[in-house]
Design an enzyme around this catalytic site. Structure first.
Site, mmCIF file in Angstrom:
data_model
loop_
_atom_site.group_PDB
_atom_site.id
_atom_site.type_symbol
_atom_site.label_atom_id
_atom_site.label_comp_id
_atom_site.label_asym_id
_atom_site.label_seq_id
_atom_site.Cartn_x
_atom_site.Cartn_y
_atom_site.Cartn_z
ATOM 1 N N ASP A 120 -0.490 3.627 -14.824
ATOM 2 C CA ASP A 120 -1.753 3.436 -14.135
ATOM 3 C C ASP A 120 -2.844 3.561 -15.217
ATOM 4 O O ASP A 120 -2.580 4.080 -16.305
ATOM 5 C CB ASP A 120 -1.886 4.545 -13.086
ATOM 6 N N LEU A 121 -4.041 3.088 -14.929
ATOM 7 C CA LEU A 121 -5.105 3.141 -15.950
ATOM 8 C C LEU A 121 -6.065 4.314 -15.707
ATOM 9 O O LEU A 121 -6.096 5.284 -16.464
ATOM 10 C CB LEU A 121 -5.858 1.806 -15.953
ATOM 11 N N ASP A 122 -6.833 4.188 -14.611
ATOM 12 C CA ASP A 122 -7.856 5.200 -14.333
ATOM 13 C C ASP A 122 -7.190 6.532 -13.981
ATOM 14 O O ASP A 122 -6.458 6.625 -13.000
ATOM 15 C CB ASP A 122 -8.717 4.701 -13.166
ATOM 16 N N THR A 152 -12.006 6.680 -15.952
ATOM 17 C CA THR A 152 -13.088 5.800 -15.499
ATOM 18 C C THR A 152 -13.584 6.181 -14.112
ATOM 19 O O THR A 152 -14.569 5.609 -13.641
ATOM 20 C CB THR A 152 -12.654 4.315 -15.521
ATOM 21 N N LYS A 154 -9.686 6.872 -5.452
ATOM 22 C CA LYS A 154 -8.878 6.721 -6.664
ATOM 23 C C LYS A 154 -7.655 5.854 -6.390
ATOM 24 O O LYS A 154 -6.904 6.115 -5.454
ATOM 25 C CB LYS A 154 -8.462 8.088 -7.204
ATOM 26 N N SER A 209 -2.469 -1.289 -12.761
ATOM 27 C CA SER A 209 -3.747 -0.742 -12.288
ATOM 28 C C SER A 209 -4.355 -1.650 -11.242
ATOM 29 O O SER A 209 -4.269 -2.878 -11.355
ATOM 30 C CB SER A 209 -4.719 -0.625 -13.470
ATOM 31 N N ALA A 210 -5.009 -1.034 -10.268
ATOM 32 C CA ALA A 210 -5.721 -1.818 -9.248
ATOM 33 C C ALA A 210 -6.979 -2.459 -9.824
ATOM 34 O O ALA A 210 -7.600 -3.300 -9.184
ATOM 35 C CB ALA A 210 -6.102 -0.911 -8.077
ATOM 36 N N ASN A 214 -10.799 -4.893 -14.037
ATOM 37 C CA ASN A 214 -11.432 -4.703 -15.345
ATOM 38 C C ASN A 214 -10.472 -4.125 -16.382
ATOM 39 O O ASN A 214 -10.898 -3.801 -17.499
ATOM 40 C CB ASN A 214 -12.637 -3.757 -15.199
ATOM 41 N N LYS A 219 -1.647 -0.356 -3.746
ATOM 42 C CA LYS A 219 -0.936 0.923 -3.655
ATOM 43 C C LYS A 219 -1.325 1.564 -2.311
ATOM 44 O O LYS A 219 -2.477 1.425 -1.903
ATOM 45 C CB LYS A 219 -1.366 1.842 -4.804
ATOM 46 N N GLU A 260 1.212 8.099 -12.927
ATOM 47 C CA GLU A 260 0.137 7.939 -11.934
ATOM 48 C C GLU A 260 -0.627 9.241 -11.718
ATOM 49 O O GLU A 260 -0.052 10.320 -11.818
ATOM 50 C CB GLU A 260 0.745 7.546 -10.582
ATOM 51 N N ASP A 261 -1.912 9.103 -11.383
ATOM 52 C CA ASP A 261 -2.713 10.286 -11.058
ATOM 53 C C ASP A 261 -3.082 10.334 -9.571
ATOM 54 O O ASP A 261 -3.679 11.309 -9.135
ATOM 55 C CB ASP A 261 -4.013 10.313 -11.876
HETATM 56 P P1 B16 Z 1 -12.075 -2.469 -10.183
HETATM 57 P P2 B16 Z 1 -6.320 2.573 -11.155
HETATM 58 C C1 B16 Z 1 -8.475 1.918 -9.738
HETATM 59 O O1 B16 Z 1 -7.862 2.099 -10.969
HETATM 60 C C2 B16 Z 1 -9.528 2.988 -9.536
HETATM 61 O O2 B16 Z 1 -8.914 4.265 -9.455
HETATM 62 C C3 B16 Z 1 -10.268 2.721 -8.253
HETATM 63 O O3 B16 Z 1 -11.280 3.710 -8.077
HETATM 64 C C4 B16 Z 1 -10.896 1.312 -8.332
HETATM 65 O O4 B16 Z 1 -11.582 0.997 -7.125
HETATM 66 C C5 B16 Z 1 -9.794 0.299 -8.592
HETATM 67 O O5 B16 Z 1 -9.114 0.624 -9.789
HETATM 68 C C6 B16 Z 1 -10.332 -1.118 -8.701
HETATM 69 O O6 B16 Z 1 -11.113 -1.220 -9.853
HETATM 70 O O7 B16 Z 1 -13.253 -2.389 -9.266
HETATM 71 O O8 B16 Z 1 -12.402 -2.276 -11.632
HETATM 72 O O9 B16 Z 1 -11.269 -3.741 -9.940
HETATM 73 O O10 B16 Z 1 -6.293 4.037 -10.857
HETATM 74 O O11 B16 Z 1 -5.443 1.735 -10.229
HETATM 75 O O12 B16 Z 1 -6.100 2.268 -12.608
HETATM 76 MG MG MG Z 2 -5.425 6.117 -11.197
#
Ligand code: B16
Ligand code: MG
Length: 216
Positions: free
Chosen positions: A8-10, A16, A44, A115-116, A119, A146, A170-171
């Site tokens: 996972d990223l964030d 982030t 998240k 990651s969702a 970006n 997810k 994952e967090d």
């Molecule tokens: P974006 P992850 C998720 O990242 C974030 O935790 C979540 O807060 C965010 O809405 C989602 O990515 C979408 O991000 O707006 O940049 O497309 O934890 O899946 O890495």
């Molecule tokens: Mg995350």
């Protein structure tokens, strides 16, 4: 013996969530919905539009906007979020991440991002680690977010391995649930809230032994 790592990223590679929070809080203020740090926990790992839906429901405004208006609100939040991301540097990698990726690359164990975030490629570029990933799942191709396991299954496909041959990091609870739902080994990265169902937990990647993980 495991053959790949899926991150996972964030909350795992970098934090982030603090920038997502600022951008959602400011957008919420404009439309009269209070977004505080406690509520932000629920966002998240949740996609951009699903996050907006949760925010609107939180403020009792779920029926106040058309789909076009919601698209505009989500785009506005993202513009602000991307502005905040400009300051990211390799210093913003979470502890142990660079060392772990270097060790995996040295052992020729491929790594992917699940990651969702749309970006993710830009963020990885800013962090200086994009080249260390053999694959990045494009969340625009997903049918379900997810906790559906789809993103983790796709990440394993990108690495040409089976889900049960990968270790997922994952967090968020939704992410741990997705990892476990496809039979992958789950490492939970803790940042306060407990994570249920993870095979192993840590507070940061410095605590992990890559050779022991590969034996799981
Ligand atoms: P974006 P992850 C998720 O990242 C974030 O935790 C979540 O807060 C965010 O809405 C989602 O990515 C979408 O991000 O707006 O940049 O497309 O934890 O899946 O890495
Ligand atoms: Mg995350």
């Amino acid at each position: 013996m495991k053959k790949g790592f899926i991150f996972d990223l964030d909350g795992v590679i970098t934090d982030t969530a603090k920038y997502h929070f600022i951008a959602w809080r400011d957008l919420g203020a404009e439309i009269g919905v209070a977004v505080d740090l406690k509520f932000n926990e629920q966002l998240k790992g949740i996609s951009r539009m699903d996050s907006l839906d949760r925010i609107l429901a939180h403020g009792g405004k779920e029926n106040d906007f058309t789909m076009d208006q919601k698209e505009a609100l989500a785009a506005k939040k993202n513009t602000h979020y991307v502005e905040l991301l400009q300051s990211l540097t390799p210093q913003d990698l979470l502890p142990g991440v660079k060392e772990f990726l270097d060790a995996a690359n040295a052992k020729q164990i491929p790594c992917a991002i699940a990651s969702a975030s749309k970006n993710a490629p830009f963020i990885l570029e800013k962090l200086g680690v994009k080249d260390q990933f053999a694959g990045i799942v494009d969340p625009a191709t997903l049918h379900k977010g997810k906790p559906d396991p789809e993103i983790f299954v796709k990440a394993a496909e990108l690495l040409n391995i089976k889900p049960e041959e990968a270790v997922g990091f994952e967090d968020a609870q939704a992410g741990i649930d997705g990892i476990k739902a496809c039979g992958m080994y789950a490492v939970g990265v803790l940042s306060g809230e407990p994570l249920h169902g993870a095979d192993l937990t840590c507070h940061e990647l410095t605590e992990l032994n890559i050779d022991e993980l590969l034996q799981k």
